[in-house]
Every structure is written in C-alpha cells, then in structure tokens.
Design a protein around this motif. Structure first.
Motif, PDB file in Angstrom:
ATOM      1  N   HIS A 338       0.736  -1.089  -0.041  1.00 53.75           N
ATOM      2  CA  HIS A 338      -0.080  -0.004   0.015  1.00 53.75           C
ATOM      3  C   HIS A 338       0.864   1.399  -0.121  1.00 53.75           C
ATOM      4  N   ILE A 339       2.251   1.010   0.666  1.00 54.96           N
ATOM      5  CA  ILE A 339       2.804   2.632   0.802  1.00 54.96           C
ATOM      6  C   ILE A 339       3.438   2.675  -0.681  1.00 54.96           C
ATOM      7  N   LYS A 340       3.927   1.432  -1.337  1.00 55.53           N
ATOM      8  CA  LYS A 340       4.359   1.711  -2.864  1.00 55.53           C
ATOM      9  C   LYS A 340       3.353   2.423  -3.835  1.00 55.53           C
ATOM     10  N   ASN A 341       1.975   1.752  -3.455  1.00 54.13           N
ATOM     11  CA  ASN A 341       0.763   2.654  -4.102  1.00 54.13           C
ATOM     12  C   ASN A 341       0.687   3.860  -4.029  1.00 54.13           C
ATOM     13  N   ILE A 342       0.799   4.430  -2.657  1.00 55.45           N
ATOM     14  CA  ILE A 342       0.516   5.518  -2.293  1.00 55.45           C
ATOM     15  C   ILE A 342       1.865   6.751  -3.151  1.00 55.45           C
ATOM     16  N   LEU A 343       3.095   5.975  -2.887  1.00 56.41           N
ATOM     17  CA  LEU A 343       4.081   6.905  -3.186  1.00 56.41           C
ATOM     18  C   LEU A 343       4.070   6.875  -4.982  1.00 56.41           C
ATOM     19  N   GLN A 344       3.590   5.866  -5.525  1.00 54.00           N
ATOM     20  CA  GLN A 344       3.355   6.323  -6.811  1.00 54.00           C
ATOM     21  C   GLN A 344       2.624   7.172  -7.284  1.00 54.00           C
ATOM     22  N   GLY A 345       1.421   7.522  -6.284  1.00 54.17           N
ATOM     23  CA  GLY A 345       0.410   8.598  -6.509  1.00 54.17           C
ATOM     24  C   GLY A 345       1.189   9.728  -6.276  1.00 54.17           C
ATOM     25  N   ILE A 346       1.874   9.850  -5.223  1.00 54.22           N
ATOM     26  CA  ILE A 346       2.583  11.166  -4.893  1.00 54.22           C
ATOM     27  C   ILE A 346       3.552  11.523  -6.193  1.00 54.22           C
ATOM     28  N   ARG A 347       4.227  10.333  -6.515  1.00 59.17           N
ATOM     29  CA  ARG A 347       5.064  10.519  -7.807  1.00 59.17           C
ATOM     30  C   ARG A 347       4.474  11.441  -9.056  1.00 59.17           C
ATOM     31  N   GLY A 348       3.257  10.612  -9.284  1.00 57.60           N
ATOM     32  CA  GLY A 348       2.625  11.035 -10.659  1.00 57.60           C
ATOM     33  C   GLY A 348       2.271  12.573 -10.341  1.00 57.60           C
ATOM     34  N   GLY A 349       1.570  12.596  -9.141  1.00 59.79           N
ATOM     35  CA  GLY A 349       1.082  14.035  -8.820  1.00 59.79           C
ATOM     36  C   GLY A 349       2.198  15.200  -8.706  1.00 59.79           C
ATOM     37  N   SER A 350       3.440  14.689  -8.214  1.00 60.05           N
ATOM     38  CA  SER A 350       4.591  15.577  -8.415  1.00 60.05           C
ATOM     39  C   SER A 350       4.835  15.930  -9.807  1.00 60.05           C
ATOM     40  N   LEU A 352       2.985  16.206 -12.371  1.00 58.87           N
ATOM     41  CA  LEU A 352       2.108  17.173 -12.985  1.00 58.87           C
ATOM     42  C   LEU A 352       2.501  18.502 -12.267  1.00 58.87           C
ATOM     43  N   VAL A 353       2.660  18.704 -10.938  1.00 58.38           N
ATOM     44  CA  VAL A 353       3.005  19.919 -10.327  1.00 58.38           C
ATOM     45  C   VAL A 353       4.283  20.536 -11.123  1.00 58.38           C
ATOM     46  N   GLU A 354       5.226  19.773 -11.483  1.00 60.94           N
ATOM     47  CA  GLU A 354       6.357  20.185 -12.329  1.00 60.94           C
ATOM     48  C   GLU A 354       6.036  20.603 -13.740  1.00 60.94           C
ATOM     49  N   MET A 355       5.227  19.767 -14.311  1.00 61.35           N
ATOM     50  CA  MET A 355       4.693  20.256 -15.470  1.00 61.35           C
ATOM     51  C   MET A 355       4.006  21.766 -15.586  1.00 61.35           C
ATOM     52  N   GLY A 356       3.120  21.927 -14.396  1.00 64.51           N
ATOM     53  CA  GLY A 356       2.241  22.935 -14.353  1.00 64.51           C
ATOM     54  C   GLY A 356       3.256  24.187 -14.038  1.00 64.51           C
ATOM     55  N   LEU A 357       4.225  24.075 -13.379  1.00 67.41           N
ATOM     56  CA  LEU A 357       5.081  24.963 -12.868  1.00 67.41           C
ATOM     57  C   LEU A 357       5.966  25.665 -14.292  1.00 67.41           C
ATOM     58  N   GLU A 358       6.633  24.452 -14.934  1.00 71.59           N
ATOM     59  CA  GLU A 358       7.395  24.795 -16.298  1.00 71.59           C
ATOM     60  C   GLU A 358       6.425  25.383 -17.262  1.00 71.59           C
ATOM     61  N   GLY A 359       5.257  25.077 -17.411  1.00 73.38           N
ATOM     62  CA  GLY A 359       4.444  25.536 -18.249  1.00 73.38           C
ATOM     63  C   GLY A 359       3.496  26.917 -17.716  1.00 73.38           C
ATOM     64  N   LYS A 367      -4.277  20.116 -10.497  1.00 71.27           N
ATOM     65  CA  LYS A 367      -4.609  18.547 -10.723  1.00 71.27           C
ATOM     66  C   LYS A 367      -3.574  17.786 -10.235  1.00 71.27           C
ATOM     67  N   GLY A 368      -2.296  18.183 -10.232  1.00 72.67           N
ATOM     68  CA  GLY A 368      -1.192  17.495  -9.921  1.00 72.67           C
ATOM     69  C   GLY A 368      -1.429  17.487  -8.275  1.00 72.67           C
TER      70      GLY A 368
END
Length: 585
Positions: A338-350, A352-359, A367-368
C-alpha cells in the motif's frame, strides 16, 4: 500431505510441507533446497526424500556426516509417520496424514419434548478426586500403595495441565516427588538443545539441609542414565558395579540415589534426580532403606509425564514464535504494497506539479497538487491506523460532544463525497448530552467506518450508475441500558454473511488492493478500549449498517439532569439498529 517438523536445531519450530504433486524434496544448507537448514554440520545437499507410490523414502546424498533415521545411520530407508530424521545437529519429525475414516453424525437432543430422559446423579469437582482416591485404604497394603501411586500420577497430571511455565511446572513436580519419596536432595535438569549440556532448572532440599550449599551430582550416574535411557536406583552408589569405575561417585558420598531420564515423544529432554547422603550403615541398622524399586518405577512415569509437558511447551513456544514471524512478514508485505501505491500516486502528482510550474499552467498544477494532497492524506491515515493498532492505548476521556465529533468527521469527507455524488445525511439530535470519552479516538473510529461506507457506495456506483448514493449517520441513546449508538447506513453493494463475519479481522479488506484491512480493525479496537463495541449487518444488494456502541459515561456535574429521558433521544422501533426494514452492518 506429508510434512517435516524441526524439533531440534537452529530451525526448531519450522514446518516444511511436501505437496501432493511433489515427487521429491531435498534437504541441505543451500538456499536451493526445499528444506533449507541453518546447520553448519549439514552438507549443501545432504539428503533427499522421494515419493515411491504411496510411501516416502529418505536417501543420503553422500553427505559428510551421514543421515540417521531413528538414531540409525542409513543410506536409504522407508519413512513412517513419527520417524525422526537427523542431519547434522538438526532433527526433523516426518508426518503423513492418514486416510480419513468416515465419521457418523452425532445428534444432541435438548429442549421441550426432546427424547432425553437422562438425569445427573452426582458430579465431582477436580479438587475432591484426591480425597476419593485416598478413601478406605484398609483392604490391603498393596491396594493402598496402588492408590497412593495413582494419586501421585493424578496430581502430576493436574500440575502439568495448569501451567505453561517450565520453571514453575518443574518446581511443582519436584515438590510432589518430595512428598512421596524421603529424599534429602533433589533436582531436575534439562538438556540444552544447542550443546546437549545439562542445566539445572529446579532444586529442592529436605528441611534442615543448607539449601545455599552446592549440590554435587555424579557425572557417572548422569551419563549412564542419558546413554542407556534407563532409570537407576542404587542403595550405595560407591559399591554399585555399574558405577565402580566412576571417580565422581566416590567424591559425592551418595549412599542412595534415584536418577531417571525425562523421555519425551522424540528425545530425552533431561533427567530427574533425588538422593540421600545418609550412610548405608545407618540405614540398615534402622528400619528400611528409603528408596525402593517401586519409587524408581513411579519416578520413571513422572519423568515421562514431565518430559511430555516440557516438549509441548517448547513446541508451543516455537509455533507461537513462528506464527509471530509469519505475522510480521505478512504485515510488512501488506503495508509495503500500500505504501508503494501511495508513493506512486505522489510521484505522479509531483510530475504534474512540475509540468504546471514549467508551463505556468494553473489547471495542470492544481490537478497535480490535488493528487499529491489525496495521497498525503492516505499515507497519514495509514500511519495513524498502524499506530492505533500496534500501541496499547488507554483512552483519555474528557467531557465532549458526540454530535460535534460526528459533524467534524462528515466535514472531513464532505469534499470527497461531493466529488463522487454521494449524499451525506445527518440530523443532529436535540438535547444530546455531553459524554466522557476520548474525542480523538472516537473520531478516528467513526472516520474509518464512514470512509469505508463511501468506498462501498462508490464501488456500487461503478457497477450500477443509477443506484441510490447515500451514507446516513444517526445518533441514538438508551438511558436504561446506559448506551449510545452511532449508526452508519450506506447504500453500497453489501456483503454476504461469510464476508461480514471477517471484516474486523486484521488485513481483511473487501476492497481488494485498494484497502489496507486496518481501518475497521482499528475502529473495533478503539471502541473496545472505551468499553463499547462495533457490529455489522449487511445484505448483498441492500447495503450495510455499522453500529458503534459507546457507554454513556456522563460528567460528574449535572448527572441527574443530563440522563433524563427528555434530554436523551431514545432508539425508536422503526429506525433502531435491530430494525427489520433495513440490513445492519
């Protein structure tokens, strides 16, 4: 199915199953072996057990130290249930399930009109059995001795059945021996499984003997008992032909001694020893010798009983340790997943956050961040559940409003429910009294159940988009019983009776890989810590109802006013937790 159970060695307590479709398994030190042993005296590939028809045969694989079956060295030998296989310092017991014998039905009759004409004539509690055994011993001396021996064995069996503490058990048994045998000194020594050395576990001295002084025992006698697995009785150890060559016998000055092996199911676990240092001349000049062959026979029987108890306790402890390690492994595996799944979600959201900041894209950024925030809440909830479950925690009750606690929980999940289109229904009851409870713990218990209910509704919505989507919470109180109830109804998919019976078990989840199996377990633990409980009733296709019961512990001030029926909303027949109009869970 056949199996191997390790009873001696570093792997003691481990069990290795031989599946029905396996034709052979190897035993050795290498990790490639099906039975891998941590024993330096075991070869890399030491032995092999092969299925031959309906039987099993063990064969040595040219090992350095050989393979033994029931203490006999073999190159190849058939196996029967209960056989002991020794490789190096490790001993394994071979077990095989026997063919099942059909068992006829057993009918128990009871109730009015049942054909049961039996009546209890007399009952006997355990503590009076010894009095019955000792009654009327005047028929003959032989009968008196037989009853006395039976009494000793009965009391030994009682002592064994009443404790799992080895030291306490051996002390009790030695006390029973001293009641029956006129010994000056006595002790029980157990063999250390690792080095096969004797260690004293219990000692007793006759009144008047200095118990602080060292007790010297002849190594010659001990070695004889262990090597021959025989009990010995000697009226003068120095003149006994069996021990004539033993210098240690001369040094001890023992005149009478009984030493018996503690022989268990599989091995000798120790020895039981009693002696007297009274000179032989003093004994023969008096009435009789203290020790007789009858004493020896009874001590052998007691030693066997004690050995079985030591083995049972040792294997029980090993099994508990094995189960504990298995539970730790399951816990780590489940939580890691479960921790692995949560970390994957955080990684995916991070990402998107980086994409939003860059663009400089606010929509992608939001969304991220929403994904990151959701997964942060998940891991926070998981950690809190782990802490709540693993730690024995006494509630810290303070005067609190249960209505406020429920409202705060619903506010916490309101955004999630709105996004899923699920209606949250709660009508705060008027005049509900403040109670003494731990608001943090009760809040966590309610939150877990409400979150579970939202998951159940969401799961059904995916299967039936047009279904009703609702989670309803009610507060009721029963002043007569002194219990208030938090009732949580959902319109989810519901559960069958078998599933509902397991939802509070650790790591059992109806949500598959999305659930941790901790939430409801923690909720039940919290409610029980408060002196309450949580129950569930459910029906497939009709939803579930969880009922959290909490004792109505009122603050000291204003007790009479708060508990009045006017101030406390009662359970009603139509909407109670036991109502038939709706399934409970």
């Amino acid at each position: 199915m056949a199996s191997l159970f390790v009873i001696q060695g570093r792997n003691r307590g481990e069990r290795f199953e031989i599946a029905d479709d396996e034709t052979s398994i190897s035993i050795g030190r290498e990790s490639a072996n099906a039975v891998r042993l941590d024993d330096n005296e075991v070869s890399r590939r030491h032995a092999e057990i092969r299925r031959v028809g309906d039987r099993f045969v063990v064969g040595d694989l040219r090992s350095s130290n050989g393979t033994y079956v029931n203490s006999r060295k073999v190159e190849r030998a058939p196996l029967a249930a209960g056989d002991q296989i020794q490789v190096g310092r490790t001993v394994l017991v071979f077990g095989q399930e026997s063919e099942e014998i059909p068992v006829g039905p057993v009918d128990i009759v009871s109730g009015p009109g049942a054909d049961d004409h039996s009546r209890i004539v007399r009952s006997i509690p355990d503590e009076t059995v010894d009095l019955l055994l000792l009654a009327d011993d005047t028929q003959s001396l032989r009968l008196a001795r037989a009853r006395s021996n039976l009494q000793v064995m009965y009391r030994t069996a009682l002592a064994i059945s009443h404790t799992l503490d080895i030291d306490d058990l051996l002390g009790r048994i030695l006390g029973l021996v001293f009641e029956w045998v006129e010994a000056d000194r006595g002790c029980i020594m157990l063999l250390d499984p690792a080095n096969r050395q004797l260690t004293s576990k219990a000692r007793r001295d006759r009144s008047g003997i200095d118990a602080t002084s060292s007790m010297t025992i002849s190594r010659t006698i001990l070695d004889y008992v262990l090597d021959h697995r025989e009990g010995v009785l000697t009226s003068d150890a120095r003149d006994d032909d069996r021990f004539r060559s033993g210098n240690s016998v001369l040094r001890t000055g023992v005149r009478e001694a009984i030493c018996v092996p503690m022989q268990g199911r599989y091995d000798t676990v120790g020895v039981m020893y009693v002696d007297t240092t009274v000179p032989l001349a003093d004994v023969t000049a008096g009435e009789q010798q203290r020790f007789t062959e009858e004493h020896l026979k009874l001590m052998i029987a007691i030693g066997h009983q004690a050995a079985l108890a030591v083995e049972d306790t040792t294997y029980y402890s090993a099994m508990v340790q094995s189960e504990r390690l298995a539970a730790v492994g399951q816990t780590i595996a489940t939580l890691s997943h479960h921790i692995k799944n949560i970390l994957q979600g955080i990684r995916g959201g991070s990402y998107l956050v980086e994409m939003g900041l860059e663009g400089n894209d606010q929509a992608v950024l939001k969304k991220g961040w929403d994904i990151v925030a959701r997964n942060q809440n998940k891991i926070s909830s998981l950690v809190m559940d782990m802490l709540s479950f693993s730690k024995e925690r006494e509630p810290e009750p303070v005067p609190s409003s249960l209505v406020t606690v429920v409202e705060e929980v619903l506010e916490t999940v309101a955004q999630r429910a709105a996004e899923a289109g699920t209606a949250l229904v709660f009508e705060p009851p008027l005049g509900f009294p403040d109670l003494l409870f731990d608001p943090e713990g009760i809040s966590r218990a309610i939150l877990n159940v409400v979150s579970n209910a939202l998951d159940a509704v969401d799961e059904r919505r995916q299967e039936e988009p047009s279904c009703e989507k609702q989670v309803a919470v009610r507060l009721t109180a029963d002043a007569d019983e002194g219990i208030c109830r938090i009732i949580i109804d959902d319109t989810g998919s519901g559960m069958d009776e078998e599933t509902a019976a397991t939802v509070f078990n650790l790591f059992v989840s109806t949500k598959g890989s999305r659930g941790t199996g901790l939430g409801l377990t923690v909720s039940k633990k919290i409610m029980q810590e408060h002196g309450g409980d949580i129950t569930v009733a459910s029906e497939p296709g009709r939803g579930s109802r969880f009922t959290l019961e909490l004792p109505m512990t009122l603050p000291a001030e204003g007790f009479g006013q708060t508990l009045s029926s006017a101030a406390v909303p009662e359970d009603d027949d139509d909407n109670s937790a036991d109502g038939e109009d709706r399934a409970e869970s």
